[in-house]
Design an enzyme around this catalytic site. Structure first.
Site, PDB file in Angstrom:
ATOM      1  N   CYS A 247     -21.836 -54.002 211.735  1.00 57.99           N
ATOM      2  CA  CYS A 247     -22.640 -54.387 212.208  1.00 57.99           C
ATOM      3  C   CYS A 247     -22.493 -55.801 213.282  1.00 57.99           C
ATOM      4  CB  CYS A 247     -24.052 -54.944 211.399  1.00 57.99           C
ATOM      5  SG  CYS A 247     -25.406 -55.628 212.348  1.00 57.99           S
TER       6      CYS A 247
ATOM      7  N   CYS B  17     -24.783 -58.884 212.514  1.00 58.03           N
ATOM      8  CA  CYS B  17     -24.277 -59.566 211.235  1.00 58.03           C
ATOM      9  C   CYS B  17     -23.005 -60.542 211.253  1.00 58.03           C
ATOM     10  CB  CYS B  17     -24.078 -58.458 210.203  1.00 58.03           C
ATOM     11  SG  CYS B  17     -25.511 -57.424 209.947  1.00 58.03           S
TER      12      CYS B  17
END
Length: 338
Positions: free
Chosen positions: A60, A63
């Site tokens: 991600c 993230c």
């Protein structure tokens, strides 16, 4: 020649090893991360004290952008009196199901077992203000079946963990073994059918083990008990039919009595009409008789008037006029009377 050739080589190797050791000593030591990884075995630690959790995935990009900020927030956790943890949803799908994580990254605040969703940015300043100013008090907590510690979320965690294992197995078939994807799908379909049949067989065996058949004597008693009930039901039906018949007979009798009364009323009316007609006929006969008597008297008087003198005849004419007027009145009364 050969001995003089190996001496410089050994010296060069020794100098290279010494330089490498010096570089390793000169490099700054790597700081240990203060973020505690959370798994299905130690996640209950967040039920005590104050925690901030981050759910992420290695692939991600969002993230990855918040990793440095989260590390800084964890370093200052001692001053903020808070513990900081992170959960890899790829490695721990059960925890992502327990918290019902649908977007990444996802942040949660926990205070003495009460969980709240943090929806702000993953920046250190915002996270610090969220804790210092106690902004979490204005956020609605996850209570009831939504709480990660509830029974429903525990079941959700089991489903997510099973799905994660299936996904890892699918990757093992397709990536590691190189099996085509459609072959993997067929395998899972067959496995699902077999598992369903197996679970059905287990349920049948369990029901047979726990089912206690009733003894034959009790079944005979039940049949004997049912027979009197059937007889009672038949008697009740007969009584109901008899009551219906009685009510129908009473209604027929009432209707017959009403018809007879109506006939009697009609007969009385006919008799009254006949009686009135007879009275009218009798009255007519009496009037005819009186008229005949009056005519006879008039004839006798006319004869007597011829024999009388003129004065007497005048008086007689006046009497005749009076009698004529009386006759007219009687005739008028007779016409009006019927």
């Amino acid at each position: 020649m050969t001995g003089s050739y190996y001496v410089p080589v050994l010296l060069a190797a020794w100098l290279g090893a010494a330089a490498a050791e010096g570089l390793e000593q000169a490099a700054p030591p790597v700081e240990e991360s203060r973020v505690q990884p959370m798994t299905a075995s130690n996640w209950t630690l967040v039920m005590e004290g104050e925690w901030m959790l981050k759910f992420y995935a290695p692939w991600c990009p969002s993230c990855q952008q918040t990793d440095s900020e989260w590390e800084t927030f964890a370093k200052n956790g001692e001053t903020l009196h808070i513990s900081v943890g992170k959960v890899d949803v790829i490695q721990e799908p059960g925890l992502s199901g327990r918290f019902f994580v649908t977007t990444l990254p996802a942040f949660f605040h926990a205070k003495d077992g009460i969980f709240r969703r943090y929806r702000g940015p993953g920046i250190y300043e915002d996270l610090q203000n969220y804790i210092l100013e106690k902004k979490w008090q204005s956020v609605e907590p996850l209570t009831g079946w939504k709480s990660p510690a509830s029974l429903t979320m525990s079941g959700m965690a089991g489903l997510f963990s099973i799905s994660g294992k299936i996904w890892h197995l699918h990757n093992y078939f397709t990536v590691t073994l190189g099996i085509p994807a459609w072959c993997s799908y067929i395998f899972f379909i067959i496995a699902t059918l077999v598992f369903g049949l197996f679970m059905g067989l287990v349920l049948v065996v369990i029901s047979e083990c726990f089912y206690v058949p009733l003894p034959r004597v009790s079944s005979e008693h039940s049949e004997q008990d049912q027979r009197p009930e059937e007889v009672k039901g038949a008697k009740q039906l007969q009584d109901a039919e008899e009551e219906k018949d009685d009510s129908n007979e009473e209604e027929n009798k009432d209707s017959l009595m009403d018809d007879e009364e109506e006939k009697e009323d009609l007969g009385d009316e006919d008799e009254a009409e006949e009686y009135e007609e007879e009275e009218n006929l009798a009255d007519g006969m009496d009037e005819e008789r009186s008229d005949a008597n009056d005519e006879g008297a008039l004839q006798e008087r006319s004869v007597s008037l011829e024999e009388l003198e003129p004065d007497e005849a005048h008086s007689a004419t006046t009497q005749e006029a009076v009698e004529d007027s009386l006759r007219q009145r009687k005739s008028q009364q007779a016409d009006n009377g019927p």
